[in-house]
Design an enzyme around this catalytic site. Structure first.
Site, mmCIF file in Angstrom:
data_model
loop_
_atom_site.group_PDB
_atom_site.id
_atom_site.type_symbol
_atom_site.label_atom_id
_atom_site.label_comp_id
_atom_site.label_asym_id
_atom_site.label_seq_id
_atom_site.Cartn_x
_atom_site.Cartn_y
_atom_site.Cartn_z
ATOM 1 N NE ARG A 76 -18.494 -1.164 7.319
ATOM 2 C CZ ARG A 76 -18.437 -0.522 8.472
ATOM 3 N NH1 ARG A 76 -19.537 -0.109 9.056
ATOM 4 N NH2 ARG A 76 -17.286 -0.313 9.074
ATOM 5 C CG HIS A 123 -12.911 -1.674 11.551
ATOM 6 N ND1 HIS A 123 -13.522 -2.091 10.400
ATOM 7 C CD2 HIS A 123 -12.804 -0.329 11.456
ATOM 8 C CE1 HIS A 123 -13.771 -1.039 9.646
ATOM 9 N NE2 HIS A 123 -13.343 0.049 10.260
#
Ligand code: FAD
Length: 375
Positions: free
Chosen positions: A266, A243
């Protein structure tokens, strides 16, 4: 997975013994923060042109597979085509709120379902276990937490191809027990925390051993080992995904277990910057692309920057990370420069401030124009 399977079985009238090695149910599922990906036929403006084929293609791309690839391809198609039913079942069978649908990394459309203000994993596990535990009173559920499955019981000598008859498990005191059942289901999660020299991670992805993990200590691949011990074969064991974002805790910079900075951060508009204050990637690219771009910069830490609107959209997530001291509130480019100057590999605040100013202004101008982002 185990809780859902348990509830489905209990609903169908079966009796279930649920064996969980931790004191609390939930595993990594309770840690999930960004949402559940699903293609749904209800159209909104955010995914008006989405199709099931597009979801399959995006998923295959993120899994670094061709959609037609044998076992993985058919599994992607199966999961994608049943995703709407899974979401509908969760909504109908539990009290969970999945009203927010966002476009997150790797997706061409908005498909990630989460509560309007809350962490998906905690809410999901809370909702599922509430329903599951209702069956304890009638005796159709026997819950054994703090009990670690150590062996699969077989019809015939151990390791032979006999039918599985149940499990052997050690209780919290270390005493061994056996539980026999008509069917045995393994739902023990992954192996990112399996860090010994003979571990599954060391065997299949030794190159990843030096990365920290956001998995719980329980993710040691027990189910795979139990099954392999009686002759099961495995597929895709090397498919361990990195990740792109985990929080660096100022109190323990090199901690081997980190709090995930979820995909959602994000997705709401968080920008990734190098310690020198430059953007270097499309934040919504598939994870492997973001990770490759991060590694290519040579930096070991990055800043994720949310403006006021993005932070508001992140809601409880931003509040929680701020409370934990992982996310800090700063004012303007000068405030951000002051914060970032404390990061490893960063330039000093005076150098950073004008650079950040122009980087953020350029991004805002691109966003306002609705396109033209270099990444
Ligand atoms: C921090 C974090 C955030 C994430 N966010 C998201 C997200 O937003 N969306 C998403 O789709 N995915 C997310 N994921 C991935 C997702 O959480 C996992 O894919 C999912 O939880 C796997 O579910 P599972 O049921 O297979 O395993 P788990 O939920 O880990 O459950 C396995 C259970 O088995 C138990 N167990 C293991 N071995 C034994 C044994 N020998 N005996 C008895 N019990 C045993 C474990 O203690 C655990 O409770 C995230 C993962 C992490 C780590």
């Amino acid at each position: 997975a185990g809780l859902t399977a348990t509830l489905r079985l209990l609903d169908s009238g079966a009796s279930v013994m649920l064996v969980e090695k931790e004191k609390r149910l939930g595993g990594n599922s309770a840690k999930a923060s960004s949402g559940i990906n699903a293609w749904t036929s209800t159209r909104t403006e955010a995914h008006a042109n989405d199709t099931l084929a597009s979801f399959v293609a995006d998923t295959a791309k993120s899994a670094l597979r061709d959609a037609g690839f044998s076992h993985t391809g058919s599994m992607i198609e199966l999961l994608a085509s049943r995703s709407e039913a899974a979401i509908e079942w969760l909504k109908a069978r539990t009290t969970i709120d999945l009203s927010k649908v966002a476009q997150l990394g790797g997706h061409s459309f908005a498909r990630t379902h989460r509560p309007s203000n809350g962490m998906i994993g905690a809410e999901l596990v809370f909702a599922l276990q509430k329903e599951v535990k209702r069956f304890e009173a009638s005796g159709s559920l026997r819950l054994c937490s703090g009990c670690r499955v150590t062996r699969l019981l077989q019809d015939g000598p151990e390791g032979a191809e006999g039918a599985v008859l149940g499990v052997a498990y050690a209780d919290a005191a270390g005493d061994e027990h056996e539980a026999r059942a008509a069917d045995t289901m393994l739902a023990t999660g992954g192996f990112a925390s399996d860090r010994s020299s003979a571990s599954l991670l060391a065997t299949h992805r030794p190159d990843l051993l030096h990365f920290p993990t956001t998995n719980g200590d329980w993710a040691t691949g027990d189910g795979m080992k139990l099954a392999m011990n009686i002759g099961a074969s495995t597929v895709d064991m090397d498919r361990v995904q990195i990740h792109p974002t985990g929080f660096v805790d100022a109190k323990d910079l090199d901690a081997s277990t980190k709090v995930l900075c979820g995909e959602m951060m994000r997705g709401v508009g968080g920008l990734l910057l190098t310690p020198n204050g430059t953007r270097f990637v499309n934040e919504l690219a598939p994870r492997d692309k973001v990770v490759a771009a991060e590694l290519a910069t040579g930096a070991t830490e990055f800043a994720i920057v949310l403006n006021a609107a993005a932070s508001k959209e992140a809601g409880k997530h931003a509040e929680l990370y701020e409370r934990k001291g992982l996310l800090s509130r700063v004012v303007g480019a000068a405030g951000l420069a002051g914060y970032m100057a404390g990061m490893r590999g960063a330039a000093d605040a005076a150098t950073l401030a004008p650079r950040l100013s122009s980087e953020l202004e350029a991004y805002s101008a691109t966003a306002a124009a609705g396109g033209g982002d270099p990444w």
